[in-house]
Design an enzyme around this catalytic site. Structure first.
Site, PDB file in Angstrom:
ATOM      1  N   GLN A   1       0.762  -1.145  -0.314  1.00  0.00           N
ATOM      2  CA  GLN A   1      -0.052  -0.082   0.380  1.00  0.00           C
ATOM      3  C   GLN A   1       0.527   0.974  -0.232  1.00  0.00           C
ATOM      4  OE1 GLN A   1      -2.160   0.572   3.508  1.00  0.00           O
ATOM      5  NE2 GLN A   1      -3.669   2.131   3.086  1.00  0.00           N
ATOM      6  N   GLY A   2       0.269   1.706  -0.921  1.00  0.00           N
ATOM      7  CA  GLY A   2       1.293   3.299  -1.162  1.00  0.00           C
ATOM      8  C   GLY A   2       0.908   4.558  -0.414  1.00  0.00           C
TER       9      GLY A   2
ATOM     10  N   SER B   1       0.513   6.211   2.660  1.00  0.00           N
ATOM     11  CA  SER B   1       1.234   7.452   4.052  1.00  0.00           C
ATOM     12  C   SER B   1       2.886   7.763   3.187  1.00  0.00           C
ATOM     13  CB  SER B   1       1.584   6.998   5.599  1.00  0.00           C
ATOM     14  OG  SER B   1       0.522   6.224   5.739  1.00  0.00           O
TER      15      SER B   1
ATOM     16  N   GLU C   1     -12.650  -1.422   5.254  1.00  0.00           N
ATOM     17  CA  GLU C   1     -11.876  -2.204   6.262  1.00  0.00           C
ATOM     18  C   GLU C   1     -13.120  -2.093   7.467  1.00  0.00           C
ATOM     19  OE1 GLU C   1      -8.485   0.405   6.850  1.00  0.00           O
ATOM     20  OE2 GLU C   1      -7.476  -1.791   7.665  1.00  0.00           O
TER      21      GLU C   1
ATOM     22  N   ASN D   1      -6.787   7.749  16.451  1.00  0.00           N
ATOM     23  CA  ASN D   1      -8.003   7.355  17.353  1.00  0.00           C
ATOM     24  C   ASN D   1      -8.398   8.544  17.490  1.00  0.00           C
ATOM     25  OD1 ASN D   1      -7.942   4.951  17.806  1.00  0.00           O
ATOM     26  ND2 ASN D   1      -7.822   4.565  19.209  1.00  0.00           N
TER      27      ASN D   1
END
Lengths: 384, 399
Positions: B126-127, B129, B244, B385
């Site tokens: 996964q690219g 961040s 997700e 969070n």
């Protein structure tokens, strides 16, 4: 798995919500009800009866509607939202619970229809000063005399005990103070000779009573359930009451959350609404998390209060009460903090929700007490 | 309202329970249960077994190997998979790029990538961040410019989990620098073997090589590697994150870890008896169990509501699951450290460089502290969070 309400349940919810909104939507009305002679509204009680709420959990042959734990949850949540002061818990859930699960045919035939029509109010005289939350810790005695019994002892913090017509009294027919065996339940008219009641308001605006029993004579027909085997019945009814107050607490938290968020959206400071401040937004978000966790456990408690295995029922209901207490305290305290000074006033409703939630915490087992019950159940709650 | 499973759902659960334990090699499940690092081979082996039985990508469209399951069945699948300590099918493949290609990709992309993605013949990274774009993901700077029949990518991605194993990477890249930040982003696929891509490991505080930096230096990829429409990448990323939802709370894993912690506490000596004899300890466990039960019911409420909701829209309830789910994952990893006591301290033999000494602590205690350290990540990734609280405040409460 299904969280939907049936059409009938939805109808019930709509009508209860509407009634409570009419009766309690204006917070000033609550003050007026409390100022009435009984400390609550007899006119409203009639409306409860007309709507079928007082007969809700009873069988149709007794004038009831055959409702289960979900129906009770719907009603209790509405009462919590309105911060209602009527003796629904004492009469229908506790008193009614004893009659449903322990009453003889004759007792059910005599008393349940009168509860349903609103002409008989009950209270559960259980707590003793030394017992705290231990349901088996009973020093009050019932000694056999002739074909009846003589009851002696003192009960305290009897919810709505001052306005009850009849008391469900736990007393010891054998054994010593902390024995699990030897407890018997009795149906005692509140005006029986030797019964002395001292009523008082509780912190949350409801009513309680200290009740002394001195040489109170009752007949064999006053015995509720089996002689000496009262504890399992008490535990069952109290677990149902815990499920019910869990729903009430969720209703109160829900209303308090809404009130608080509304306040954050309107109160201006530093030239803007205070709800635009992230420190306050995050606290409001945490309140919502606490509320939803509590709502989940109130549903769980409702379902499990009807479980056949008492061990499973106890662990589940105890767990629910822990969550309700933790969430209730958090939502209550944070709500007062987020409101600021206004929530410190007797005039504003937020503080009253906070007080009711706090009193629910101490009802039938505080957090530490229920947490111990969960711990003692070992692997019952979250099976491997 | 009925919180119990139907007989059909129970039968479904029991069959999965049996299948996972019978078919996935016990030594792999043991490594998962003990919180040890899995090799690429462990993950691939497990997922290929699942895929051979049609159980690797149940959330995909049926045409591409998915299952026509109810939300409850999907929930049961995730729960049972986690409780049996089966390695989670590679999320980058099954929960992220797969559903995006299935929903927004071209027919050619579906044919080319979906079967290979389900079977981990292609391992995806996964690219998303970047060093300057963490919680504020939309500020990303890696850019792709159209030159002839190629995209030319320049920039840097980071926290690329298991990127060292990856064959392909799906990236969010800026394709319009003039547009408002969310509007100028596209979703592009790149073969990791393309010249100009380099991977550098990041060692995390538990001593593990789990994440990486990925550098893009004039990386040329064909125009057809764009997924969906140009400058719509942010929408696809949001779709991906909404996918997700079901697994995010990891309740099954936390249950499994908690059961293991209780087992170990019953065997670990303390005073005249064992750790489990301590009423304070048991109360601490009880409080975790209460919150876990509440979260489980909350999760079920979300699952039950899912059948009726627009699945492409993120559900703010997901934020509640993320916050409580991560807190409980962290609480249970902390619990194991405390059960280990002083033997949480030694650094395990295989985590020490050049050492060949025998282990000095109980085997189970080796992973206690590293897992605790590692699990601090769960309240940071996937939208920290604090970001979740922002979402609740805005989307739920209207603040």
């Amino acid at each position: 798995m299904d969280f939907d309400l049936t059409d009938e349940q939805r109808l019930l919810k709509d009508s209860v919500d509407r009634m409570i909104e009419d009766a309690y939507g204006d917070f000033e009305k609550r003050k007026a009800y409390r100022a009435e002679p009984l400390g609550w509204s007899e006119a409203l009680w009639k409306q409860y009866a007309e709507l079928g709420l007082l007969g809700l959990p009873f069988e149709e042959r007794h004038g009831g509607f055959g409702g289960g734990a979900v129906e009770t949850m719907i009603v209790m949540e509405a009462l919590g939202r309105g911060l209602a002061v009527e003796p629904y818990l004492a009469t229908v859930i506790l008193g009614g619970g004893f009659l449903r699960h322990g009453g003889s045919e004759a007792q059910q035939d005599t008393f349940i229809p009168r509860i349903a029509e609103g002409t008989l109010r009950l209270a559960f005289a259980q707590t003793e000063r030394q017992a705290r939350y231990d349901l088996f810790d009973i020093a009050t005695t019932a000694k056999r005399e002739g074909d009846g019994f003589v009851i002696d002892g003192e009960k305290g913090v009897v919810l709505h005990g001052d306005s009850a017509d009849m008391l469900v009294v736990s007393a010891r027919t054998s054994g010593s103070r902390r024995d699990r065996e030897g407890i018997t339940l009795f149906l005692v008219p509140a005006d029986a000779a030797g019964v002395t009641r001292t009523g008082y308001p509780t912190q949350d605006g409801l009513r309680g009573a200290e009740i002394a029993f001195s040489n109170v004579r009752v007949g064999q027909d006053a015995v509720l359930g089996e002689i000496g085997q009262g504890l399992p019945l008490i535990e069952r009814v109290v677990d149902e009451a815990l499920a019910a107050v869990s729903a009430e607490a969720v209703g109160a938290m829900d209303a308090l959350q809404t009130t608080t968020v509304d306040y954050l959206k309107t109160r201006q400071q530093f030239g803007t609404t205070i709800g635009s401040f992230q420190a306050l937004q995050h606290r409001a978000a945490d309140m919502l998390v606490a509320l939803e966790q509590a709502r989940s456990m109130a549903m769980y408690a409702a379902m499990m209060s009807e479980a056949a295995d008492p061990r499973e029922r106890r662990a589940a209901v105890a767990a629910a009460k822990v969550q309700i207490n933790d969430s209730g305290r958090f939502v209550g305290e944070q709500s007062v903090q987020l409101h600021g000074g206004i929530a410190m006033t007797m005039e504003y409703k937020a503080g009253h929700y906070f007080k009711r939630l706090t009193m629910i915490e101490n009802l039938f087992g505080d957090t530490e007490y229920q947490l111990r019950a969960v711990a003692e159940a070992e692997d019952v709650l979250v099976a491997d | 309202m009925e919180l119990r499973y139907t007989p059909d759902e129970i039968a479904f659960r029991d069959e999965l329970r049996r299948f996972f334990r019978a078919e996935i090699p016990a030594e792999i499940r043991q490594r998962v249960a003990e919180g040890r690092h899995l090799s690429k081979e462990d993950i691939v082996t497990s997922q290929r077994i699942l895929n051979a039985h049609g159980l690797a990508v149940p959330n995909w469209p049926v045409k591409w190997g998915g299952k026509d399951w109810t939300p409850v069945q999907r929930y049961i699948y995730t729960e049972e998979l986690q409780r049996a300590a089966v390695p989670q099918p590679l999320g980058f493949n099954t929960a992220m790029v797969g559903p995006v290609i299935a929903q927004f990709g071209s027919e050619a992309q579906k044919e080319r990538f979906l079967p290979a993605t389900a079977n981990v013949d292609i391992w995806w990274a996964q690219g998303f961040s970047e060093p300057g774009s963490g919680s504020d993901l939309a500020s990303l700077k890696t850019r792709a410019e159209k030159r002839g029949d190629k995209w030319v990518i320049n920039g840097q991605k980071t926290w690329t989990t298991l990127g060292q194993h990856a064959d392909w990477i799906f990236c969010l890249v800026r394709t319009d620098r003039e547009a408002k930040k969310q509007k100028g982003i596209s979703f592009i696929l790149a073969d990791m073997k393309t010249p100009g891509i380099s991977v550098r490991p990041i060692i995390t505080i538990d001593g593990a090589h789990e994440v990486n930096e990925v550098f893009f230096d004039d990386v040329e990829v064909p125009l057809e590697n764009l997924v969906g429409e140009e400058n719509r990448g942010w929408d696809y990323a949001k779709f991906l994150l909404a996918n997700e939802r079901l697994g995010i709370a990891r309740i099954g894993m936390t249950k499994q870890r908690l059961a293991r912690a209780k087992r170990i506490a019953r065997e670990t000596p303390m005073g005249e008896g064992v750790v489990w004899d301590d009423p304070e300890f048991r109360r601490r466990v009880a409080r975790i169990e209460v919150q876990l039960k509440a979260l489980e019911i909350t999760q079920m409420r979300v699952v039950a509501a899912q059948g009726r909701q627009d699945a492409s829209k993120p559900d703010p309830a997901t934020s509640i699951l993320k916050i409580k789910g991560s807190e409980l994952q962290q609480a249970t990893t902390a619990l194991l450290v405390d059960i280990a006591g002083p033997y949480a301290l030694p650094l395990a033999e295989h985590d020490r460089e050049g050492s060949n000494e025998p282990e000095i602590m109980p085997e189970w205690a080796e992973t206690a502290a590293p897992n605790y350290f590692n699990y601090r990540k769960v309240s940071i990734y996937g939208g920290s969070n604090e970001i979740q609280r922002n979402i609740i405040a805005k989307a739920f409460l209207g603040l």
